[in-house]
Each structure stands twice: as C-alpha cells, then as structure tokens.
Scaffold this motif. Structure first.
Motif, PDB file in Angstrom:
ATOM      1  N   PHE A 109      17.860  44.150  52.546  1.00 52.66           N
ATOM      2  CA  PHE A 109      19.250  44.294  52.090  1.00 52.66           C
ATOM      3  C   PHE A 109      20.202  43.582  53.060  1.00 52.66           C
ATOM      4  O   PHE A 109      21.157  42.928  52.629  1.00 52.66           O
ATOM      5  CB  PHE A 109      19.599  45.793  52.021  1.00 52.66           C
ATOM      6  CG  PHE A 109      20.977  46.079  51.502  1.00 52.66           C
ATOM      7  CD1 PHE A 109      21.199  46.275  50.150  1.00 52.66           C
ATOM      8  CD2 PHE A 109      22.066  46.137  52.364  1.00 52.66           C
ATOM      9  CE1 PHE A 109      22.473  46.528  49.668  1.00 52.66           C
ATOM     10  CE2 PHE A 109      23.341  46.390  51.897  1.00 52.66           C
ATOM     11  CZ  PHE A 109      23.543  46.589  50.541  1.00 52.66           C
ATOM     12  N   GLY A 122      21.138  53.200  56.832  1.00 50.23           N
ATOM     13  CA  GLY A 122      19.883  53.182  56.087  1.00 50.23           C
ATOM     14  C   GLY A 122      19.635  51.933  55.263  1.00 50.23           C
ATOM     15  O   GLY A 122      18.875  51.976  54.291  1.00 50.23           O
ATOM     16  N   ALA A 123      20.261  50.823  55.653  1.00 53.69           N
ATOM     17  CA  ALA A 123      20.003  49.573  54.930  1.00 53.69           C
ATOM     18  C   ALA A 123      18.644  49.017  55.342  1.00 53.69           C
ATOM     19  O   ALA A 123      18.298  49.054  56.526  1.00 53.69           O
ATOM     20  CB  ALA A 123      21.089  48.557  55.250  1.00 53.69           C
ATOM     21  N   THR A 124      17.893  48.544  54.379  1.00 49.13           N
ATOM     22  CA  THR A 124      16.619  47.912  54.718  1.00 49.13           C
ATOM     23  C   THR A 124      16.898  46.515  55.276  1.00 49.13           C
ATOM     24  O   THR A 124      17.975  45.949  55.059  1.00 49.13           O
ATOM     25  CB  THR A 124      15.736  47.765  53.461  1.00 49.13           C
ATOM     26  OG1 THR A 124      16.474  46.967  52.517  1.00 49.13           O
ATOM     27  CG2 THR A 124      15.408  49.104  52.843  1.00 49.13           C
TER      28      THR A 124
END
Lengths: 282, 239
Positions: free
Chosen positions: A210, A205-207
């Motif tokens: 990020f 779930g890292a953007t």
C-alpha cells in the motif's frame, strides 16, 4: 488503486518544487540519452544507405547464349540472400557508364563493356561472408568470366559498422546507467522527503504494498513526463541541426513512444528501488 | 511473578522478554507481564528505563532478542514481516509528538487510517465524523493540524488510533507535550475509551497523573520490571 493514484497525484500538488526538480532531472538525463540515440540512429541510417550499395556484378563471357544467361538469372534470383538480380546488356552497361562517368563519356565504346548479371542482396546478407558465398556460387557457371563485389570496401564498411555498434552499445549502456542512477537519486530524495508520512502509514497498519504503490505511480508519471520533455528537447535540437548544419533523421513515432515508455519504466524501477530500500531500513 | 491474566482474557503477554541493541546494549531484561482485555495500565519509569521499548515490542516495531511477546494471540516468534500491518490494525497507537500529516485536514488524517485498511469509501466519512464527535472535535474536521492546540492534535491522533476498533490503545507519553488542562482532557478521553472496553497501555512520566488515578501501574527501571500494582479496580469501569 484509486487511493494510490490519488496519493500519487496529490504528491505533485503537495511538493510542486520537488516534483518539478525530479521531472527536470529526469528530462535532462533522458535528453542526454536521447541525443546519443539520435547520433546512433543517424550513423545507423548512414551505414544502412551505404550498405544498400553492396552489389555483386557477374560479367558474362562473350557470346554467352541468351537462354543460358536467362536461366542463370532465374537461378540467382531464387538464392535466399538475393533481393533482386538483373541482366545488363553491353548497350545498357555503356549507357550506365556514360551516365556515371559523364566527363569520360567519349572514351567508351560498346565493344569494351561486357554483359553482366547485377545482383542486389537482402539486408542481413550484405556482410563480407554472405557476399563472398553468393559470389562463389555465381562463379560456378562456366560462362561467368569474372565476379566483382568490392571485397575490400565491404570489409572496411563492416569494420566501421562493428566498431559503431560496439561503441554505441557501450556508450548507450553508460548513458542509460547514468540516467538510472540520477533518476534513482532524485526519486530517493522524494521518498526521504516523505519518510515521516511513510512512518505514519506504517503505524496505522499500512502494508508495504500500500505504501509502495503511490510512489511507483508517482515515479512512472515523473518518468513519463521527463520522457516527454526529453523528447521535445531532442526534437528541438534536431530541428536546429537540420536547419543550420545538415539533414538528420529523427526518431519515428514508435521510437518516440518507446522513449517515453522507457522514461516511465526508469521512473517506476527507480521508485521501486528507492522505496524498497527505505522500507527495509525503517 | 504470578500472572493475573492466564486464559483468553489476555491481550498482551510478555514472557521472559529480553531486548538488546547492538549499539546501546540491554534495553529490557527478563520482562514478564500480562495485560487483560479492557484493562488500563500505566507504564512508568525514568527516561531510558525501557518503557518505549516495551511499547515498540507490542506493536512489533522491534522484535525480542529472547523470550516471547504475544499480542492479540499473535506470537512474536511466529510473526512474519508481512503480518505486522495486520497486527497493527488490531492496535491503536498514539505518540507524544502526535504524528499527524501536517498537509491534510483532521478528517483526512483520521480517514487515512481507514483507507489504509481498504475500508469501503462510503463507510469512511460517517465513521470519521463519529470518531471526531467522540473525541470532541466534531467542528474541527476541516482544520489543518497546525490550526489546532496540542491537546486537540492529540485528540485527532487518538481518533485515528480508534478507527479500527482496536483491542488495545498504546499511548507513548501522550500527554508529554501538553499543559495540565489538556493533559486532564486527554486522560479523561483515554479513560472513556477504556470504559467502552478498549484496553489502554500508557507510558508516562507524569507521576501525579498516575497517583491521582487508581489504575494498574507497572514500573520499569534499567530495563527490568521493578513494580506491578497488579490488576487495578478500574478495569473497564471508567472510574
């Protein structure tokens, strides 16, 4: 931000060889650019020194009243293009000629050298058109017999300067583009080496922001380190030239810092491009 | 097909979903299904049937060519690229090949998933410790993945998948690389997680495992849903 910084620093620790290779590649790309910059800087300095000699000499008619010459001198000094102007008496002209042409000193006689107003121009007003304009304005005084400024010489000097500027811009851009491509490829290698890590970051779930940040910091650090190494290499080369070949100028502190900053910027942009492309395709 | 999960209890819903790939053609065709909160569902079928494609559609690695996929009330039709990360934080994802960061410790692997979400630093260590205890790896926090057995590595991956208290745990062949004992251990762990209220959607080839349990089973073949045992009795009861 602290996570991004830590990840960027850790990337050096985790892949020291790849990081060293990146920094070395960046350093040599920037070194080539730095050498070119050094040549351009010295050519510019040399041309600048020659330009300093651009001067207008306005010869006064015999028996010009001192008051009229002084008034004209005041007017000329106020011209926007003029850096300084001075009145040279026949005696001073003779002294100068004797100094400049020492071996012929015995042939000079005060009677053959007229008084003159010598005008030096500001940088930026030494091109042929500006010099001609100032000379024409000085000619309007009726006690001015002749105005000389080496028109042909100035034309040639500016031709050389224009060619040097054009060649410098084209070569500089070429060197910069080659450096950006090489640095971009190096950073792309680093990104590909960590594609698995990027995939895992996405899964948890890292953007994209990020994921991108540590690479941008890493790219900027590598670029800055490469910039420092390139500066040292350029400095060492310059020292060798100065010691064994001829005196050459080196970048001042501002230009040196600008070079390192450019390295960091190229690293940052190269990383942004490489990571962006990678993120788009995975 | 009737849908047992109409209403607010549905966490995953596929409505007439079709997925086509440019190179390989149709992967899924006319798939409709719904998974309720706290349900445990097996996804079975032969290799290439479309199980992984279904899971990829759930965690938005792929988008449907037609139809709608709704996960945690977010529709694939309305999902923007920048929303994908937020959606994945509501899911836990586990793969056959574990996908751990080999150069980081077990603790760092689990904690990393929390850092990604911007969790306060002070909250990470206790949460990681609690999760490692939950998956039975409390003493392995400072080990590197390569120092662990396959079953243990999969437990680390499960702990990582649980960091954000997901609504659904998506597991793509989580026991595919494990021996029988490790398979049993991982499956029991997944059942425990399910018993605590997290829905689990597990793709597997292991028909023995499916037969031994009494969970709902959905079978996919040639991209079509060919069997759905319906809502199983095991929903959230840990049996």
């Amino acid at each position: 931000m602290t996570v991004a910084l830590r990840e960027a620093v850790n990337a050096f620790r985790r892949a020291p060889m790849l990081s060293a290779l990146s920094v070395t590649t960046i350093a040599f790309s920037l070194f080539a650019f730095g050498l070119f910059g050094l040549v351009a800087l010295n050519i510019r300095d040399a041309l600048g020194r020659i330009e300093d000699r651009v001067e207008i000499r306005a010869f006064l008619a015999d028996r010009t009243p001192v008051e009229a010459a002084a008034a004209a001198l005041g007017d000329i000094q106020a011209f926007p293009e003029v850096a300084s102007a001075s009145l040279v008496t026949p005696a001073q002209a003779l002294d100068r000629a004797r100094q400049e042409l020492g071996e012929f000193s015995d042939v000079f006689d005060a009677a053959i050298l007229p008084a003159s107003i010598d005008v030096k121009l500001k940088p930026g007003s030494r091109d042929p058109a500006s010099v001609r304009t100032v000379a024409q304005r000085i000619r309007t005084y009726d006690f001015i017999e002749d105005v000389r400024f080496g028109e042909e010489w100035i034309e040639k000097l500016y031709q050389i300067r224009n060619v040097a500027t054009l060649a410098g811009t084209v070569l500089g851009l070429t060197f910069a583009i080659v450096a950006v491509i090489i640095i971009g490829s190096t950073i792309r290698m680093a990104v590909l080496a960590r594609s698995r890590e990027i995939a895992i970051m996405r899964v948890v779930g890292a953007t994209d922001g990020f994921i991108r940040r540590p690479f941008l910091i890493e790219g900027a650090i590598k670029g800055a380190l490469g910039g420092v190494a390139a500066l040292l290499l350029t400095w060492a080369t310059n020292e060798v030239i100065v010691r064994y070949v001829f005196a050459a100028a080196f970048f001042n502190l501002r230009l040196s810092l600008l070079g390192i900053l450019a390295g960091a910027l190229i690293g940052l942009v190269g990383s942004a491009f490489s990571v962006g492309r990678h993120l788009k395709h995975v | 097909m009737s849908n047992p999960h109409d209403g607010g209890g549905t966490v995953i819903r596929f409505t007439r979903v079709r997925k086509e790939y440019a190179r390989t053609g149709v992967a899924l065709d006319d798939i409709s299904l719904a998974i309720g909160k706290g349900e445990f569902v097996f996804l079975t079928g032969p290799s290439g049937a479309g199980k992984s494609t279904i899971l990829k559609l759930v965690f938005a690695e792929e988008r449907p060519t037609a139809g709608e996929v709704k996960v945690a009330s977010v529709s694939s039709a309305a999902l923007r690229a920048r929303d994908v990360a937020r959606l994945r934080r509501k899911l836990g994802i586990v793969f056959q090949d574990f996908r751990l960061l080999e150069d980081r410790t077990v603790e760092a692997n689990v904690g990393f998933a929390l850092e990604v979400t911007g969790a306060p630093r002070a909250s990470i260590a206790p949460r990681v410790s609690r999760l490692l205890t939950q998956v039975g790896l409390a003493s392995k926090g400072s080990s590197l993945p390569r120092e662990l057995s396959g079953g243990e590595q999969q437990r680390v991956a499960i702990a990582r998948a649980l960091v954000n208290d997901p609504l659904v745990l998506i597991a793509d062949e989580p026991t595919g690389n494990l021996d029988e004992r490790a398979t049993r251990g991982v499956f029991e762990l997944l059942r425990d997680i399910n018993a605590a209220g997290t829905a689990v959607m597990m793709a597997t080839h292991d028909l023995d495992l499916v037969k031994r349990s009494d969970c709902r089973t959905i079978e996919i073949n040639h991209g079509r849903l060919v069997y759905d045992s319906g809502e199983g009795p095991s929903r959230g009861d840990g049996q």
